[in-house]
Design a protein around this motif. Sequence first.
Motif, PDB file in Angstrom:
ATOM      1  N   LYS A   1     -10.664  18.716 105.217  1.00 18.15           N
ATOM      2  CA  LYS A   1     -11.763  19.614 104.877  1.00 18.15           C
ATOM      3  C   LYS A   1     -12.515  20.103 106.111  1.00 18.15           C
ATOM      4  N   LEU A   2     -12.416  19.335 107.186  1.00 17.12           N
ATOM      5  CA  LEU A   2     -13.203  19.615 108.389  1.00 17.12           C
ATOM      6  C   LEU A   2     -12.388  20.377 109.424  1.00 17.12           C
ATOM      7  N   LYS A   3     -13.075  21.154 110.238  1.00 20.80           N
ATOM      8  CA  LYS A   3     -12.443  21.823 111.364  1.00 20.80           C
ATOM      9  C   LYS A   3     -12.726  21.044 112.637  1.00 20.80           C
ATOM     10  N   GLY A   4     -11.697  20.918 113.458  1.00 18.24           N
ATOM     11  CA  GLY A   4     -11.813  20.140 114.672  1.00 18.24           C
ATOM     12  C   GLY A   4     -12.348  20.944 115.838  1.00 18.24           C
ATOM     13  N   ALA A   5     -12.176  20.403 117.028  1.00 22.55           N
ATOM     14  CA  ALA A   5     -12.780  20.961 118.235  1.00 22.55           C
ATOM     15  C   ALA A   5     -12.312  22.373 118.549  1.00 22.55           C
ATOM     16  N   HIS A   6     -11.126  22.748 118.072  1.00 17.35           N
ATOM     17  CA  HIS A   6     -10.601  24.092 118.319  1.00 17.35           C
ATOM     18  C   HIS A   6     -10.710  25.005 117.106  1.00 17.35           C
ATOM     19  N   GLY A   7     -11.527  24.610 116.132  1.00 24.53           N
ATOM     20  CA  GLY A   7     -11.798  25.483 115.018  1.00 24.53           C
ATOM     21  C   GLY A   7     -10.722  25.549 113.959  1.00 24.53           C
ATOM     22  N   LYS A   8      -9.768  24.637 114.003  1.00 29.13           N
ATOM     23  CA  LYS A   8      -8.707  24.563 113.003  1.00 29.13           C
ATOM     24  C   LYS A   8      -8.884  23.288 112.184  1.00 29.13           C
ATOM     25  N   PRO A   9      -8.365  23.254 110.960  1.00 29.19           N
ATOM     26  CA  PRO A   9      -8.499  22.032 110.157  1.00 29.19           C
ATOM     27  C   PRO A   9      -7.991  20.808 110.912  1.00 29.19           C
ATOM     28  N   LEU A  10      -8.757  19.743 110.833  1.00 30.92           N
ATOM     29  CA  LEU A  10      -8.302  18.493 111.437  1.00 30.92           C
ATOM     30  C   LEU A  10      -6.936  18.116 110.868  1.00 30.92           C
ATOM     31  N   ARG A  11      -6.078  17.627 111.735  1.00 28.33           N
ATOM     32  CA  ARG A  11      -4.746  17.186 111.324  1.00 28.33           C
ATOM     33  C   ARG A  11      -4.713  15.665 111.231  1.00 28.33           C
ATOM     34  N   VAL A  12      -3.748  15.155 110.486  1.00 26.85           N
ATOM     35  CA  VAL A  12      -3.578  13.713 110.307  1.00 26.85           C
ATOM     36  C   VAL A  12      -2.136  13.342 110.624  1.00 26.85           C
ATOM     37  N   ASN A  13      -1.965  12.509 111.653  1.00 29.75           N
ATOM     38  CA  ASN A  13      -0.651  11.954 111.986  1.00 29.75           C
ATOM     39  C   ASN A  13      -0.745  10.438 111.847  1.00 29.75           C
ATOM     40  N   THR A  14       0.027   9.877 110.945  1.00 29.52           N
ATOM     41  CA  THR A  14      -0.115   8.458 110.643  1.00 29.52           C
ATOM     42  C   THR A  14       1.003   7.634 111.271  1.00 29.52           C
ATOM     43  N   TRP A  15       0.735   6.342 111.501  1.00 28.63           N
ATOM     44  CA  TRP A  15       1.668   5.458 112.182  1.00 28.63           C
ATOM     45  C   TRP A  15       1.607   4.062 111.543  1.00 28.63           C
ATOM     46  N   THR A  16       2.563   3.214 111.780  1.00 27.69           N
ATOM     47  CA  THR A  16       3.923   3.450 112.230  1.00 27.69           C
ATOM     48  C   THR A  16       4.804   3.248 111.002  1.00 27.69           C
ATOM     49  N   VAL A  17       5.416   4.297 110.529  1.00 22.64           N
ATOM     50  CA  VAL A  17       6.177   4.301 109.270  1.00 22.64           C
ATOM     51  C   VAL A  17       7.660   4.287 109.618  1.00 22.64           C
ATOM     52  N   ASN A  18       8.378   3.252 109.146  1.00 20.44           N
ATOM     53  CA  ASN A  18       9.766   3.086 109.573  1.00 20.44           C
ATOM     54  C   ASN A  18      10.798   3.090 108.452  1.00 20.44           C
ATOM     55  N   ASP A  19      10.379   3.155 107.184  1.00 16.96           N
ATOM     56  CA  ASP A  19      11.361   3.154 106.102  1.00 16.96           C
ATOM     57  C   ASP A  19      11.165   4.377 105.222  1.00 16.96           C
ATOM     58  N   ALA A  20      12.223   4.738 104.511  1.00 13.23           N
ATOM     59  CA  ALA A  20      12.254   5.986 103.750  1.00 13.23           C
ATOM     60  C   ALA A  20      11.218   6.001 102.629  1.00 13.23           C
ATOM     61  N   ALA A  21      11.080   4.888 101.905  1.00 17.58           N
ATOM     62  CA  ALA A  21      10.153   4.858 100.770  1.00 17.58           C
ATOM     63  C   ALA A  21       8.719   5.065 101.224  1.00 17.58           C
ATOM     64  N   LYS A  22       8.331   4.374 102.283  1.00 20.60           N
ATOM     65  CA  LYS A  22       6.969   4.537 102.783  1.00 20.60           C
ATOM     66  C   LYS A  22       6.763   5.934 103.353  1.00 20.60           C
ATOM     67  N   ALA A  23       7.780   6.484 103.992  1.00 23.81           N
ATOM     68  CA  ALA A  23       7.677   7.838 104.530  1.00 23.81           C
ATOM     69  C   ALA A  23       7.425   8.847 103.418  1.00 23.81           C
ATOM     70  N   ALA A  24       8.161   8.716 102.317  1.00 25.05           N
ATOM     71  CA  ALA A  24       7.971   9.629 101.188  1.00 25.05           C
ATOM     72  C   ALA A  24       6.572   9.477 100.600  1.00 25.05           C
ATOM     73  N   GLU A  25       6.077   8.238 100.553  1.00 25.90           N
ATOM     74  CA  GLU A  25       4.749   8.008 100.001  1.00 25.90           C
ATOM     75  C   GLU A  25       3.669   8.672 100.845  1.00 25.90           C
ATOM     76  N   VAL A  26       3.685   8.441 102.165  1.00 22.13           N
ATOM     77  CA  VAL A  26       2.625   9.009 102.997  1.00 22.13           C
ATOM     78  C   VAL A  26       2.771  10.520 103.129  1.00 22.13           C
ATOM     79  N   ALA A  27       3.996  11.028 103.051  1.00 23.94           N
ATOM     80  CA  ALA A  27       4.171  12.479 103.024  1.00 23.94           C
ATOM     81  C   ALA A  27       3.469  13.061 101.807  1.00 23.94           C
ATOM     82  N   GLY A  28       3.509  12.329 100.697  1.00 26.58           N
ATOM     83  CA  GLY A  28       2.827  12.757  99.491  1.00 26.58           C
ATOM     84  C   GLY A  28       1.314  12.775  99.619  1.00 26.58           C
ATOM     85  N   PHE A  29       0.779  12.041 100.590  1.00 25.53           N
ATOM     86  CA  PHE A  29      -0.657  12.064 100.839  1.00 25.53           C
ATOM     87  C   PHE A  29      -1.102  13.388 101.473  1.00 25.53           C
TER      88      PHE A  29
END
Length: 295
Positions: free
Chosen positions: A249-277
């Motif tokens: 919902k928020l815009k970051g320092a460069h005026g674009k929506p804040l991005r979310v990069n999550t860590w550390t996901v190593n299996d397919a099921a968890k990857a699909a789940e967090v992608a759904g977030f």
Amino acid sequence: MSVRTATTSATVAALFCGCALLPAGQAGAAETRQAGPPAAPVVIAHRGASAYAPENTLAAVDAAAGLGIAWVENDVQRTKDGVLVVLHDTTLARTTDAERVFPGRAPWAVKDFTAREIAGLDAGSWFAPEYTGTRVPTFKQYLDRVERNHQKLLLEIKSPEIYPGIEKEILRTLRQEGWLDRRHVEHRLVVQSFGAESVKTVHAQRPDVVTGFLGTPRVADLPSYAAFTDQINPSYPTIDAGYVAEVRKLKGAHGKPLRVNTWTVNDAAKAAEVAGFGVDGIISNNPDVVRDATR
């Protein structure tokens, strides 16, 4: 440990798959077209493709390239004599043979060794015999390899409280190596840290550089982070779809929506789940597994 060796001769075109970590999208075009399915998260190779080669080494960078992964993540620290090196732990004990080579120098802290001493250590045999003799790269060596492979860099300033002034030194090296020109800054580089003050320092010294904060701030505190960073990069167990939506919902320092990069996901099921977030990126030791699970 079984190791699948990747090669740098894999198709370079795969690195330019359009999976840009930095741009937030073209809002004007989106307003004139019906929205399509959500884009797959960008996949970032954690410490290089560290499931397949020793972490934070040039071999791990090459392994990521061989898998067609454009983005690699690394950790930068400083030696006793002021050389920037790429290593995750603040001690050399886990991923090198420092305990054997220098038995009387516990706790083998990176900051207590010279660049020459670290350069002579074996940073590969702990992972697999075929990597015996692999070295800890300097930051310059690492940048050269990422550039040669046409890759992109998510750079972590590791434990900045241990290394006063390291932000300026990292930015100087990035500039000297050609990584602060417009092309790199806009499309190929993010600088992140667990230290909010360190991220603020980078933003103050080079406001054009895209930055990320490693952690999961309270929702109420997110606006204060948005003033100096472009990304909130949390551990995956600490987030859900609601949290991601609040960040976006928020815009970051460069005026674009804040991005979310999550860590550390190593299996397919968890990857699909967090992608759904709705996350923008997933950082993984097994980037090929995450890519295949989310595309």
